[in-house]
Design an enzyme around this catalytic site. Structure first.
Site, short mmCIF file in Angstrom:
data_model
loop_
_atom_site.label_atom_id
_atom_site.label_comp_id
_atom_site.label_asym_id
_atom_site.label_seq_id
_atom_site.Cartn_x
_atom_site.Cartn_y
_atom_site.Cartn_z
N ASP A 161 -2.25 -1.42 10.12
CA ASP A 161 -2.38 -1.37 8.75
C ASP A 161 -3.27 -2.59 8.41
OD1 ASP A 161 -1.47 1.15 8.43
OD2 ASP A 161 0.49 0.44 7.80
N LYS B 80 0.91 -1.19 0.04
CA LYS B 80 -0.06 -0.01 0.05
C LYS B 80 1.00 1.30 -0.14
CE LYS B 80 0.95 1.48 4.49
NZ LYS B 80 1.80 2.52 4.87
N LEU C 70 5.69 0.57 3.25
CA LEU C 70 4.76 0.07 1.98
C LEU C 70 3.75 -1.17 2.51
CD1 LEU C 70 7.35 -0.13 -0.63
CD2 LEU C 70 5.49 1.39 -0.79
N SER D 196 10.03 -2.79 6.09
CA SER D 196 10.43 -1.54 6.76
C SER D 196 10.57 -0.33 6.20
CB SER D 196 11.60 -1.68 7.85
OG SER D 196 11.72 -2.60 8.87
O1 C5P Z 1 0.28 -0.94 14.71
P1 C5P Z 1 1.58 -1.09 14.35
O2 C5P Z 1 2.52 -2.18 15.01
O3 C5P Z 1 1.77 -1.00 12.76
O4 C5P Z 1 2.15 0.26 14.92
C1 C5P Z 1 3.62 0.26 15.10
C2 C5P Z 1 3.78 1.52 16.12
O5 C5P Z 1 3.44 2.77 15.38
C3 C5P Z 1 3.18 1.50 17.20
O6 C5P Z 1 3.70 0.58 18.33
C4 C5P Z 1 2.89 2.95 17.64
O7 C5P Z 1 4.05 3.39 18.40
C5 C5P Z 1 2.66 3.89 16.23
N1 C5P Z 1 1.48 3.96 16.08
C6 C5P Z 1 0.80 4.98 16.42
N2 C5P Z 1 -0.49 5.18 15.96
C7 C5P Z 1 -1.05 4.51 15.06
C8 C5P Z 1 -0.38 3.62 14.37
C9 C5P Z 1 0.94 3.13 15.16
O8 C5P Z 1 1.23 5.52 17.29
N3 C5P Z 1 -2.31 4.81 14.76
#
Ligand code: C5P
Length: 300
Positions: free
Chosen positions: A146, A20, A109, A106
């Site tokens: 995501d 994405k 995407l 990382s």
């Molecule tokens: O949910 P995911 O593991 O992809 O998110 C990685 C990190 O990005 C989370 O631990 C958080 O610190 C940050 N994040 C956030 N708000 C979001 C999505 C991600 O602060 N809506």
């Protein structure tokens, strides 16, 4: 456990996990749980990883990938997804999974999240589970922000921490050039550095142009609150954007928490010129792909 008896239950299957990009990413505010409320417009790409899954009698989830350095233990979202479904449905059998990565890792995407979404759908099919989409979405948000969008795919407005999905009219096809600078970023640390206030004002306009299928209008309204954090540390973001513009792209921006930059090109030839110049400047991960708009998951 309820089984969907009408469908044939396969022993193995192959799934595609599409990448994405974020056409818009606005940080709306910080939440009590440490996450951020976001308002994003997301779009899936033709670029995909491939996942082969096979039922096995042993009660384990095994993962092999074409990238020797990628973790294959429970820290990998693919393993987490398979284990989450086994636990939820008390499944005794295991799965053997082969993951072929093509989406840069990382990179902003959504590669890991796309693999995770495809694995969830694969588990549902492989074990003939009665697991409606809204239940699957509930499981998916605990795996990654995501993942809910990547279950749906296509073009969508994504809100909350990533769980509120409003499908939009399909985005018109366009060539998309991806260029990943030589470093990787941790999403958590980028969000930690974000101070605000939001600089994004125009998501309404972006959606209006998507509805009108106006690619120039869409490209003029790209926005990302997280781009400034990365570009203030690395000249590479600006350099890549300049090369894309010089070679005729109609709009360019960093995706997600970065560091990949994407550019929209009407002409494939121009995109190839940009690609050559990016390689000459030492950008090694450059991929020419396009937008992908089949909303129903191709793996169902
Ligand atoms: O949910 P995911 O593991 O992809 O998110 C990685 C990190 O990005 C989370 O631990 C958080 O610190 C940050 N994040 C956030 N708000 C979001 C999505 C991600 O602060 N809506």
């Amino acid at each position: 456990m309820l089984y969907n008896v009408k469908r044939e239950i396969p022993n193995n299957l192959t799934l595609l996990a599409n990448a994405k990009i974020n056409l818009a990413l606005q940080v709306v505010g910080k939440r009590q749980d440490g996450y951020h409320d976001l308002k994003m417009v997301m779009q899936t790409l033709l670029l995909n990883d491939t996942i082969f899954m096979k039922k096995i009698d042993e009660p384990v989830v095994t993962l092999k990938t074409n990238l020797s350095w990628l973790p294959v233990d429970n820290s990998n979202l693919v393993v987490k997804a398979a284990q989450a479904i086994r636990k939820e449905f008390n499944i005794k059998q295991g799965v053997e999974i082969h993951l072929t990565k093509e989406i840069p890792v990382s990179a902003g995407l959504g590669g890991g999240s796309a693999d995770c979404a495809a694995t969830l759908i694969g588990m549902r099919k492989l074990f003939g589970l009665y697991l409606p989409n809204h239940e699957l979405r509930k499981i998916s948000i605990n795996l990654g922000s995501d993942v809910p969008f990547l279950l749906v795919q296509g073009t969508a407005l994504v809100e909350g921490k990533g769980e509120i999905i409003t499908p939009l009219k399909p985005h018109p096809f366009i060539h998309v050039l991806l260029a990943k600078p030589s470093f990787s970023v941790s999403t958590a640390s980028v969000f930690r550095e974000y101070r605000g206030p939001s600089r994004v004002r125009n998501i309404r306009h972006l959606i209006k142009y998507i509805e009108k299928r106006d690619l120039e209008g869409i490209s003029r309204n790209f926005s990302n609150d997280l781009e400034y954090i990365i570009s203030s540390k690395s000249y590479q973001i600006r350099e890549i954007k300049n090369i894309m513009r010089k070679n005729g792209c109609i709009g360019t921006q960093m995706t997600g928490s970065g560091p990949t930059v994407f550019g929209y090109f009407r002409s494939r030839v121009s995109a190839n010129y940009a690609m050559q110049e990016l390689y000459q400047k030492g950008v090694r991960e450059v991929i020419l792909t396009g937008t992908f708009n089949r909303r129903k998951h191709g793996n169902k």
